[in-house]
Design a protein around this motif. Structure first.
Motif, PDB file in Angstrom:
ATOM      1  N   THR A   2      -3.846 -16.159  -1.582  1.00 51.54           N
ATOM      2  CA  THR A   2      -3.175 -14.892  -1.840  1.00 51.54           C
ATOM      3  C   THR A   2      -3.669 -13.841  -0.854  1.00 51.54           C
ATOM      4  O   THR A   2      -4.849 -13.812  -0.488  1.00 51.54           O
ATOM      5  CB  THR A   2      -3.437 -14.403  -3.270  1.00 51.54           C
ATOM      6  OG1 THR A   2      -4.830 -14.249  -3.450  1.00 51.54           O
ATOM      7  CG2 THR A   2      -2.867 -15.371  -4.292  1.00 51.54           C
ATOM      8  N   THR A   3      -2.752 -13.010  -0.449  1.00 51.24           N
ATOM      9  CA  THR A   3      -3.106 -11.946   0.483  1.00 51.24           C
ATOM     10  C   THR A   3      -3.094 -10.630  -0.275  1.00 51.24           C
ATOM     11  O   THR A   3      -2.075 -10.249  -0.845  1.00 51.24           O
ATOM     12  CB  THR A   3      -2.095 -11.880   1.642  1.00 51.24           C
ATOM     13  OG1 THR A   3      -2.040 -13.159   2.249  1.00 51.24           O
ATOM     14  CG2 THR A   3      -2.503 -10.848   2.653  1.00 51.24           C
ATOM     15  N   ASN A   4      -4.222  -9.949  -0.302  1.00 55.65           N
ATOM     16  CA  ASN A   4      -4.313  -8.646  -0.952  1.00 55.65           C
ATOM     17  C   ASN A   4      -4.158  -7.552   0.097  1.00 55.65           C
ATOM     18  O   ASN A   4      -4.941  -7.481   1.040  1.00 55.65           O
ATOM     19  CB  ASN A   4      -5.667  -8.477  -1.656  1.00 55.65           C
ATOM     20  CG  ASN A   4      -5.813  -9.400  -2.848  1.00 55.65           C
ATOM     21  OD1 ASN A   4      -4.817  -9.819  -3.411  1.00 55.65           O
ATOM     22  ND2 ASN A   4      -7.036  -9.714  -3.208  1.00 55.65           N
ATOM     23  N   THR A   5      -3.160  -6.737  -0.102  1.00 62.70           N
ATOM     24  CA  THR A   5      -2.986  -5.602   0.805  1.00 62.70           C
ATOM     25  C   THR A   5      -3.289  -4.335   0.023  1.00 62.70           C
ATOM     26  O   THR A   5      -2.786  -4.151  -1.088  1.00 62.70           O
ATOM     27  CB  THR A   5      -1.547  -5.537   1.358  1.00 62.70           C
ATOM     28  OG1 THR A   5      -0.648  -5.481   0.265  1.00 62.70           O
ATOM     29  CG2 THR A   5      -1.246  -6.745   2.220  1.00 62.70           C
ATOM     30  N   GLU A   6      -4.126  -3.518   0.594  1.00 62.00           N
ATOM     31  CA  GLU A   6      -4.479  -2.276  -0.074  1.00 62.00           C
ATOM     32  C   GLU A   6      -3.452  -1.203   0.255  1.00 62.00           C
ATOM     33  O   GLU A   6      -3.059  -1.045   1.398  1.00 62.00           O
ATOM     34  CB  GLU A   6      -5.867  -1.806   0.380  1.00 62.00           C
ATOM     35  CG  GLU A   6      -6.975  -2.687  -0.137  1.00 62.00           C
ATOM     36  CD  GLU A   6      -8.332  -2.103   0.167  1.00 62.00           C
ATOM     37  OE1 GLU A   6      -8.428  -0.879   0.325  1.00 62.00           O
ATOM     38  OE2 GLU A   6      -9.284  -2.883   0.235  1.00 62.00           O
ATOM     39  N   GLU A   7      -3.031  -0.530  -0.795  1.00 62.36           N
ATOM     40  CA  GLU A   7      -2.064   0.541  -0.623  1.00 62.36           C
ATOM     41  C   GLU A   7      -2.815   1.817  -0.255  1.00 62.36           C
ATOM     42  O   GLU A   7      -3.844   2.135  -0.837  1.00 62.36           O
ATOM     43  CB  GLU A   7      -1.288   0.743  -1.922  1.00 62.36           C
ATOM     44  CG  GLU A   7      -0.014   1.521  -1.742  1.00 62.36           C
ATOM     45  CD  GLU A   7       0.805   1.524  -3.019  1.00 62.36           C
ATOM     46  OE1 GLU A   7       1.294   2.610  -3.367  1.00 62.36           O
ATOM     47  OE2 GLU A   7       0.943   0.467  -3.655  1.00 62.36           O
ATOM     48  N   LYS A   8      -2.294   2.543   0.722  1.00 64.61           N
ATOM     49  CA  LYS A   8      -2.959   3.760   1.180  1.00 64.61           C
ATOM     50  C   LYS A   8      -2.819   4.844   0.108  1.00 64.61           C
ATOM     51  O   LYS A   8      -1.755   5.056  -0.457  1.00 64.61           O
ATOM     52  CB  LYS A   8      -2.329   4.226   2.486  1.00 64.61           C
ATOM     53  CG  LYS A   8      -3.054   5.380   3.120  1.00 64.61           C
ATOM     54  CD  LYS A   8      -2.450   5.732   4.463  1.00 64.61           C
ATOM     55  CE  LYS A   8      -3.189   6.900   5.065  1.00 64.61           C
ATOM     56  NZ  LYS A   8      -2.612   7.292   6.347  1.00 64.61           N
ATOM     57  N   ASP A   9      -3.917   5.549  -0.148  1.00 58.04           N
ATOM     58  CA  ASP A   9      -3.918   6.615  -1.145  1.00 58.04           C
ATOM     59  C   ASP A   9      -3.377   7.893  -0.509  1.00 58.04           C
ATOM     60  O   ASP A   9      -3.963   8.424   0.430  1.00 58.04           O
ATOM     61  CB  ASP A   9      -5.334   6.831  -1.665  1.00 58.04           C
ATOM     62  CG  ASP A   9      -5.382   7.833  -2.807  1.00 58.04           C
ATOM     63  OD1 ASP A   9      -4.324   8.089  -3.406  1.00 58.04           O
ATOM     64  OD2 ASP A   9      -6.470   8.340  -3.100  1.00 58.04           O
ATOM     65  N   ASN A  10      -2.274   8.373  -1.014  1.00 57.47           N
ATOM     66  CA  ASN A  10      -1.625   9.568  -0.474  1.00 57.47           C
ATOM     67  C   ASN A  10      -1.821  10.783  -1.370  1.00 57.47           C
ATOM     68  O   ASN A  10      -1.046  11.730  -1.313  1.00 57.47           O
ATOM     69  CB  ASN A  10      -0.125   9.325  -0.288  1.00 57.47           C
ATOM     70  CG  ASN A  10       0.144   8.303   0.796  1.00 57.47           C
ATOM     71  OD1 ASN A  10      -0.588   8.213   1.758  1.00 57.47           O
ATOM     72  ND2 ASN A  10       1.194   7.526   0.617  1.00 57.47           N
ATOM     73  N   TYR A  11      -2.868  10.775  -2.201  1.00 62.19           N
ATOM     74  CA  TYR A  11      -3.077  11.861  -3.160  1.00 62.19           C
ATOM     75  C   TYR A  11      -3.198  13.204  -2.455  1.00 62.19           C
ATOM     76  O   TYR A  11      -2.530  14.171  -2.828  1.00 62.19           O
ATOM     77  CB  TYR A  11      -4.329  11.585  -4.000  1.00 62.19           C
ATOM     78  CG  TYR A  11      -4.694  12.744  -4.889  1.00 62.19           C
ATOM     79  CD1 TYR A  11      -3.992  12.979  -6.059  1.00 62.19           C
ATOM     80  CD2 TYR A  11      -5.712  13.627  -4.545  1.00 62.19           C
ATOM     81  CE1 TYR A  11      -4.295  14.047  -6.878  1.00 62.19           C
ATOM     82  CE2 TYR A  11      -6.028  14.703  -5.350  1.00 62.19           C
ATOM     83  CZ  TYR A  11      -5.317  14.909  -6.513  1.00 62.19           C
ATOM     84  OH  TYR A  11      -5.618  15.985  -7.304  1.00 62.19           O
ATOM     85  N   TRP A  12      -4.070  13.294  -1.450  1.00 62.06           N
ATOM     86  CA  TRP A  12      -4.299  14.592  -0.790  1.00 62.06           C
ATOM     87  C   TRP A  12      -3.083  15.025   0.013  1.00 62.06           C
ATOM     88  O   TRP A  12      -2.798  16.216   0.135  1.00 62.06           O
ATOM     89  CB  TRP A  12      -5.538  14.545   0.091  1.00 62.06           C
ATOM     90  CG  TRP A  12      -6.776  14.477  -0.744  1.00 62.06           C
ATOM     91  CD1 TRP A  12      -7.630  13.427  -0.879  1.00 62.06           C
ATOM     92  CD2 TRP A  12      -7.268  15.502  -1.618  1.00 62.06           C
ATOM     93  NE1 TRP A  12      -8.623  13.735  -1.769  1.00 62.06           N
ATOM     94  CE2 TRP A  12      -8.436  15.001  -2.237  1.00 62.06           C
ATOM     95  CE3 TRP A  12      -6.844  16.786  -1.928  1.00 62.06           C
ATOM     96  CZ2 TRP A  12      -9.163  15.767  -3.154  1.00 62.06           C
ATOM     97  CZ3 TRP A  12      -7.588  17.538  -2.839  1.00 62.06           C
ATOM     98  CH2 TRP A  12      -8.730  17.017  -3.439  1.00 62.06           C
ATOM     99  N   LEU A  13      -2.334  14.095   0.541  1.00 59.28           N
ATOM    100  CA  LEU A  13      -1.103  14.426   1.257  1.00 59.28           C
ATOM    101  C   LEU A  13      -0.064  15.003   0.300  1.00 59.28           C
ATOM    102  O   LEU A  13       0.570  16.030   0.587  1.00 59.28           O
ATOM    103  CB  LEU A  13      -0.546  13.182   1.949  1.00 59.28           C
ATOM    104  CG  LEU A  13       0.717  13.367   2.770  1.00 59.28           C
ATOM    105  CD1 LEU A  13       0.448  14.290   3.946  1.00 59.28           C
ATOM    106  CD2 LEU A  13       1.225  12.028   3.254  1.00 59.28           C
ATOM    107  N   ILE A  14       0.082  14.390  -0.853  1.00 59.79           N
ATOM    108  CA  ILE A  14       1.029  14.876  -1.853  1.00 59.79           C
ATOM    109  C   ILE A  14       0.573  16.210  -2.424  1.00 59.79           C
ATOM    110  O   ILE A  14       1.365  17.151  -2.576  1.00 59.79           O
ATOM    111  CB  ILE A  14       1.214  13.826  -2.972  1.00 59.79           C
ATOM    112  CG1 ILE A  14       1.906  12.587  -2.397  1.00 59.79           C
ATOM    113  CG2 ILE A  14       2.010  14.392  -4.137  1.00 59.79           C
ATOM    114  CD1 ILE A  14       1.933  11.401  -3.331  1.00 59.79           C
ATOM    115  N   ALA A  15      -0.725  16.345  -2.737  1.00 61.02           N
ATOM    116  CA  ALA A  15      -1.250  17.602  -3.273  1.00 61.02           C
ATOM    117  C   ALA A  15      -1.067  18.728  -2.264  1.00 61.02           C
ATOM    118  O   ALA A  15      -0.669  19.843  -2.625  1.00 61.02           O
ATOM    119  CB  ALA A  15      -2.721  17.437  -3.641  1.00 61.02           C
ATOM    120  N   GLY A  16      -1.342  18.472  -1.008  1.00 58.16           N
ATOM    121  CA  GLY A  16      -1.147  19.477   0.037  1.00 58.16           C
ATOM    122  C   GLY A  16       0.316  19.865   0.192  1.00 58.16           C
ATOM    123  O   GLY A  16       0.645  21.032   0.397  1.00 58.16           O
TER     124      GLY A  16
END
Length: 58
Positions: A2-16
């Motif tokens: 299985t290949t695990n791909t980490e999703e980028k956290d866009n919290y600060w982009l959305i909050a900004g």
């Protein structure tokens, strides 16, 4: 395998983005309301009898 791909956290982009949108909205509303006061001041200046229409009785 299985290949695990980490999703980028866009919290600060959305909050900004939300903060920027709120600030922009406040400035747009403030700018729009300023025109109302200018036109009212011009109308009062043209007819000065409007400026003293409220009297206070003791």
């Amino acid at each position: 395998m299985t290949t695990n791909t980490e999703e980028k956290d866009n919290y600060w982009l959305i909050a900004g983005g939300v903060v920027a949108a709120v600030v922009l909205t406040v400035f747009l509303i403030k700018g729009n309301e300023h025109g109302k006061y200018v036109s009212t001041a011009k109308a009062i200046a043209e007819d000065s009898t409007l400026a003293g229409h409220v009297t206070r009785n003791n």
